[in-house]
Design a protein around this motif. Structure first.
Motif, PDB file in Angstrom:
ATOM      1  N   PRO A  15       0.824  -1.207   0.000  1.00  0.00           N
ATOM      2  CA  PRO A  15       0.000   0.000   0.000  1.00  0.00           C
ATOM      3  C   PRO A  15       0.865   1.266   0.000  1.00  0.00           C
ATOM      4  O   PRO A  15       1.819   1.372   0.760  1.00  0.00           O
ATOM      5  N   GLN A  16       0.531   2.194  -0.892  1.00  0.00           N
ATOM      6  CA  GLN A  16       1.269   3.451  -0.954  1.00  0.00           C
ATOM      7  C   GLN A  16       0.682   4.499  -0.021  1.00  0.00           C
ATOM      8  O   GLN A  16       1.315   5.509   0.254  1.00  0.00           O
ATOM      9  N   ASP A  17      -0.523   4.279   0.469  1.00  0.00           N
ATOM     10  CA  ASP A  17      -1.120   5.189   1.442  1.00  0.00           C
ATOM     11  C   ASP A  17      -0.597   4.767   2.816  1.00  0.00           C
ATOM     12  O   ASP A  17      -1.154   3.896   3.478  1.00  0.00           O
ATOM     13  N   THR A  18       0.481   5.402   3.227  1.00  0.00           N
ATOM     14  CA  THR A  18       1.181   4.979   4.446  1.00  0.00           C
ATOM     15  C   THR A  18       0.321   5.098   5.704  1.00  0.00           C
ATOM     16  O   THR A  18       0.620   4.461   6.711  1.00  0.00           O
ATOM     17  N   ARG A  19      -0.750   5.881   5.632  1.00  0.00           N
ATOM     18  CA  ARG A  19      -1.641   5.985   6.798  1.00  0.00           C
ATOM     19  C   ARG A  19      -2.317   4.653   7.105  1.00  0.00           C
ATOM     20  O   ARG A  19      -2.770   4.428   8.225  1.00  0.00           O
ATOM     21  N   LEU A  20      -2.390   3.758   6.121  1.00  0.00           N
ATOM     22  CA  LEU A  20      -3.064   2.470   6.300  1.00  0.00           C
ATOM     23  C   LEU A  20      -2.144   1.374   6.840  1.00  0.00           C
ATOM     24  O   LEU A  20      -2.607   0.304   7.200  1.00  0.00           O
ATOM     25  N   ILE A  21      -0.852   1.635   6.873  1.00  0.00           N
ATOM     26  CA  ILE A  21       0.098   0.624   7.334  1.00  0.00           C
ATOM     27  C   ILE A  21       0.110   0.625   8.861  1.00  0.00           C
ATOM     28  O   ILE A  21       0.304   1.671   9.487  1.00  0.00           O
ATOM     29  N   PRO A  22      -0.098  -0.535   9.479  1.00  0.00           N
ATOM     30  CA  PRO A  22      -0.142  -0.590  10.942  1.00  0.00           C
ATOM     31  C   PRO A  22       1.269  -0.589  11.556  1.00  0.00           C
ATOM     32  O   PRO A  22       1.749  -1.595  12.061  1.00  0.00           O
ATOM     33  N   PHE A  23       1.924   0.573  11.525  1.00  0.00           N
ATOM     34  CA  PHE A  23       3.263   0.681  12.094  1.00  0.00           C
ATOM     35  C   PHE A  23       3.222   0.391  13.585  1.00  0.00           C
ATOM     36  O   PHE A  23       2.317   0.805  14.289  1.00  0.00           O
ATOM     37  N   LYS A  24       4.253  -0.303  14.059  1.00  0.00           N
ATOM     38  CA  LYS A  24       4.310  -0.640  15.480  1.00  0.00           C
ATOM     39  C   LYS A  24       5.461   0.060  16.191  1.00  0.00           C
ATOM     40  O   LYS A  24       5.364   0.389  17.357  1.00  0.00           O
ATOM     41  N   ARG A  25       6.571   0.273  15.475  1.00  0.00           N
ATOM     42  CA  ARG A  25       7.752   0.842  16.123  1.00  0.00           C
ATOM     43  C   ARG A  25       8.296   1.995  15.284  1.00  0.00           C
ATOM     44  O   ARG A  25       9.240   1.825  14.530  1.00  0.00           O
ATOM     45  N   ILE A  26       7.678   3.143  15.422  1.00  0.00           N
ATOM     46  CA  ILE A  26       8.166   4.334  14.739  1.00  0.00           C
ATOM     47  C   ILE A  26       8.254   5.465  15.738  1.00  0.00           C
ATOM     48  O   ILE A  26       7.600   5.455  16.776  1.00  0.00           O
TER      49      ILE A  26
END
Length: 166
Positions: free
Chosen positions: A145-156
């Protein structure tokens, strides 16, 4: 969703749709055969089965991406026209991208005569970008996915733009 669009007078080439079962069924039919084979992998509502009348235009072989040094066959492809619409589809049995001119040439239609060409990952390949009068990247769901808002980041580190409103 593409079938539901009011195409009006725009010729549309969509390369490619992944559906191994449909692709192999179409491969067994002679050129110019019209059939109502059902396709759709039913991953979600956007890939629900449809059965439009399809005319077999061409049968060929997918080619690799020269940019990545890929040579040889990447499996069969079948190019079909959706009867009663200006929509042409390439059907494959794998999810390899069509992002270089020689790959579209392998679809057996003159892709330069289309008003709209839909490919996946075309935005990162300069050859197709140069060929288009207007290029649009669609932020769709999927493995990349290029819409980074949809990626469930855990460690940023927070806050992070564009994930957080800052």
């Amino acid at each position: 969703p593409v079938l539901a669009l009011p195409h009006q007078h725009k010729n549309v080439l969509l390369s490619a749709i992944l559906d191994p079962k449909m692709g192999h069924t179409l491969l067994s039919l002679p050129i110019d055969t019209v059939t109502n084979v059902s396709f759709g992998l039913v991953f979600c509502s956007l890939s629900a089965p449809v059965s439009p009348a399809l005319r077999v235009l061409y049968k060929g072989i997918q080619e690799g991406n020269h940019m990545y040094g890929e040579d040889g066959s990447y499996g069969p492809l079948v190019t079909v026209a959706v009867e009663g619409t200006p929509l042409v589809l390439t059907i494959t049995d794998n999810n390899h991208s069509f992002v270089e001119e020689h790959q579209l040439d392998a679809c057996g239609v003159d892709w330069k005569n289309f008003d709209i060409i839909v490919v996946k990952q075309g935005y990162i390949h300069p050859e197709l970008k140069a060929a288009g009068a207007l290029c649009v990247m669609s932020l769709t769901d999927g493995a990349t996915p290029q819409d980074t808002r949809l990626i469930p980041f855990k460690r940023i580190m927070r806050p992070m733009f564009p994930i957080d409103n800052i």
